[in-house]
Design a protein around this motif. Structure first.
Motif, PDB file in Angstrom:
ATOM      1  N   GLY A   1       0.811  -1.205   0.000  1.00 21.37           N
ATOM      2  CA  GLY A   1       0.000   0.000   0.000  1.00 21.37           C
ATOM      3  C   GLY A   1       0.842   1.251   0.000  1.00 21.37           C
ATOM      4  O   GLY A   1       1.927   1.294   0.566  1.00 21.37           O
ATOM      5  N   GLY A   2       0.313   2.260  -0.628  1.00 18.21           N
ATOM      6  CA  GLY A   2       0.879   3.587  -0.573  1.00 18.21           C
ATOM      7  C   GLY A   2      -0.186   4.531  -0.048  1.00 18.21           C
ATOM      8  O   GLY A   2      -1.364   4.396  -0.384  1.00 18.21           O
ATOM      9  N   LEU A   3       0.211   5.435   0.802  1.00 14.90           N
ATOM     10  CA  LEU A   3      -0.737   6.345   1.436  1.00 14.90           C
ATOM     11  C   LEU A   3      -0.201   7.757   1.289  1.00 14.90           C
ATOM     12  O   LEU A   3       0.936   8.034   1.653  1.00 14.90           O
ATOM     13  CB  LEU A   3      -0.877   5.965   2.909  1.00 14.90           C
ATOM     14  CG  LEU A   3      -1.817   6.760   3.764  1.00 14.90           C
ATOM     15  CD1 LEU A   3      -3.252   6.602   3.275  1.00 14.90           C
ATOM     16  CD2 LEU A   3      -1.705   6.303   5.208  1.00 14.90           C
ATOM     17  N   TYR A   4      -1.030   8.628   0.737  1.00 17.44           N
ATOM     18  CA  TYR A   4      -0.650  10.023   0.550  1.00 17.44           C
ATOM     19  C   TYR A   4      -1.581  10.887   1.389  1.00 17.44           C
ATOM     20  O   TYR A   4      -2.799  10.819   1.265  1.00 17.44           O
ATOM     21  CB  TYR A   4      -0.755  10.419  -0.921  1.00 17.44           C
ATOM     22  CG  TYR A   4      -0.491  11.877  -1.184  1.00 17.44           C
ATOM     23  CD1 TYR A   4       0.799  12.378  -1.151  1.00 17.44           C
ATOM     24  CD2 TYR A   4      -1.540  12.749  -1.451  1.00 17.44           C
ATOM     25  CE1 TYR A   4       1.042  13.729  -1.393  1.00 17.44           C
ATOM     26  CE2 TYR A   4      -1.306  14.096  -1.697  1.00 17.44           C
ATOM     27  CZ  TYR A   4      -0.021  14.575  -1.657  1.00 17.44           C
ATOM     28  OH  TYR A   4       0.219  15.903  -1.886  1.00 17.44           O
ATOM     29  N   SER A   5      -1.012  11.692   2.264  1.00 21.72           N
ATOM     30  CA  SER A   5      -1.789  12.609   3.085  1.00 21.72           C
ATOM     31  C   SER A   5      -2.053  13.878   2.287  1.00 21.72           C
ATOM     32  O   SER A   5      -1.129  14.587   1.896  1.00 21.72           O
ATOM     33  CB  SER A   5      -1.029  12.936   4.374  1.00 21.72           C
ATOM     34  OG  SER A   5      -1.706  13.941   5.098  1.00 21.72           O
ATOM     35  N   ILE A   6      -3.309  14.167   2.047  1.00 23.21           N
ATOM     36  CA  ILE A   6      -3.689  15.317   1.226  1.00 23.21           C
ATOM     37  C   ILE A   6      -3.429  16.632   1.955  1.00 23.21           C
ATOM     38  O   ILE A   6      -2.989  17.608   1.362  1.00 23.21           O
ATOM     39  CB  ILE A   6      -5.170  15.204   0.808  1.00 23.21           C
ATOM     40  CG1 ILE A   6      -5.348  13.975  -0.087  1.00 23.21           C
ATOM     41  CG2 ILE A   6      -5.654  16.464   0.105  1.00 23.21           C
ATOM     42  CD1 ILE A   6      -6.784  13.579  -0.342  1.00 23.21           C
ATOM     43  N   ASN A   7      -3.680  16.672   3.250  1.00 21.29           N
ATOM     44  CA  ASN A   7      -3.553  17.910   4.016  1.00 21.29           C
ATOM     45  C   ASN A   7      -2.125  18.274   4.376  1.00 21.29           C
ATOM     46  O   ASN A   7      -1.804  19.446   4.550  1.00 21.29           O
ATOM     47  CB  ASN A   7      -4.400  17.826   5.289  1.00 21.29           C
ATOM     48  CG  ASN A   7      -5.866  17.647   4.957  1.00 21.29           C
ATOM     49  OD1 ASN A   7      -6.369  18.221   3.997  1.00 21.29           O
ATOM     50  ND2 ASN A   7      -6.545  16.829   5.727  1.00 21.29           N
ATOM     51  N   SER A   8      -1.275  17.306   4.529  1.00 20.13           N
ATOM     52  CA  SER A   8       0.148  17.578   4.783  1.00 20.13           C
ATOM     53  C   SER A   8       0.905  16.701   3.807  1.00 20.13           C
ATOM     54  O   SER A   8       1.100  15.533   4.068  1.00 20.13           O
ATOM     55  CB  SER A   8       0.526  17.237   6.222  1.00 20.13           C
ATOM     56  OG  SER A   8       0.322  15.869   6.469  1.00 20.13           O
ATOM     57  N   PRO A   9       1.273  17.242   2.674  1.00 15.40           N
ATOM     58  CA  PRO A   9       1.777  16.407   1.575  1.00 15.40           C
ATOM     59  C   PRO A   9       2.936  15.488   1.990  1.00 15.40           C
ATOM     60  O   PRO A   9       4.100  15.829   1.878  1.00 15.40           O
ATOM     61  CB  PRO A   9       2.193  17.398   0.505  1.00 15.40           C
ATOM     62  CG  PRO A   9       2.066  18.755   1.082  1.00 15.40           C
ATOM     63  CD  PRO A   9       1.372  18.654   2.385  1.00 15.40           C
ATOM     64  N   LYS A  10       2.550  14.337   2.506  1.00 16.23           N
ATOM     65  CA  LYS A  10       3.504  13.304   2.883  1.00 16.23           C
ATOM     66  C   LYS A  10       3.040  11.997   2.278  1.00 16.23           C
ATOM     67  O   LYS A  10       1.848  11.749   2.148  1.00 16.23           O
ATOM     68  CB  LYS A  10       3.590  13.151   4.400  1.00 16.23           C
ATOM     69  CG  LYS A  10       4.164  14.354   5.110  1.00 16.23           C
ATOM     70  CD  LYS A  10       4.232  14.099   6.603  1.00 16.23           C
ATOM     71  CE  LYS A  10       4.780  15.319   7.319  1.00 16.23           C
ATOM     72  NZ  LYS A  10       4.778  15.147   8.776  1.00 16.23           N
TER      73      LYS A  10
END
Length: 129
Positions: A27-36
């Motif tokens: 899995g890959g997870l991208y945080s939209i609010n804190s681009p991580k």
């Protein structure tokens, strides 16, 4: 060769990307609010991947869809649950023994031929990856 996305879903805070690389999924997870960006690798080189479940000792969880602001939906095949209970739960430090007992009871009541178990998880508001 690069990881290839095989499925993508998102909610208001995260983009969840199922990736395949050298015949292994993760899995890959991208945080939209804190681009991580975070990688959720397969566990112990198995085909299973997802968020490690030390809450009740169940299988790792990865959403296949979302609904609402913070609900994640996935599923667990009953044969995978039974195998996990038989071989893996003694290796996990479980945080909620009451929920673990409920999971063990459910696992004892299903057969490997039963329909998958739907999992609905709630993302914590204070989730800090």
């Amino acid at each position: 060769m690069y990881p290839v996305p095989s499925d993508i879903t998102l909610n208001t805070d995260y983009l969840f990307v199922e990736l395949e690389y050298r015949k292994k999924k993760f899995g890959g997870l991208y945080s939209i609010n804190s681009p991580k960006t975070y990688v959720v690798p397969p566990l112990d080189n198995k085909k299973l991947y997802g968020f490690y479940n030390d809450y009740d000792g169940g299988l790792p969880f990865w959403p296949v869809t979302t609904f609402g602001q913070n609900k994640l939906v996935g599923y667990i095949n009953t044969y995978q649950l039974k195998d996990h209970i038989a071989n893996e739960t003694n290796k996990i430090e479980i945080k909620n023994q009451q929920r673990n007992q409920a999971l063990l009871k459910m696992a004892s009541q299903v057969t490997v031929d039963d329909n998958p178990i739907i999992v609905i998880a709630t993302v914590k508001n204070d989730c800090d990856l």
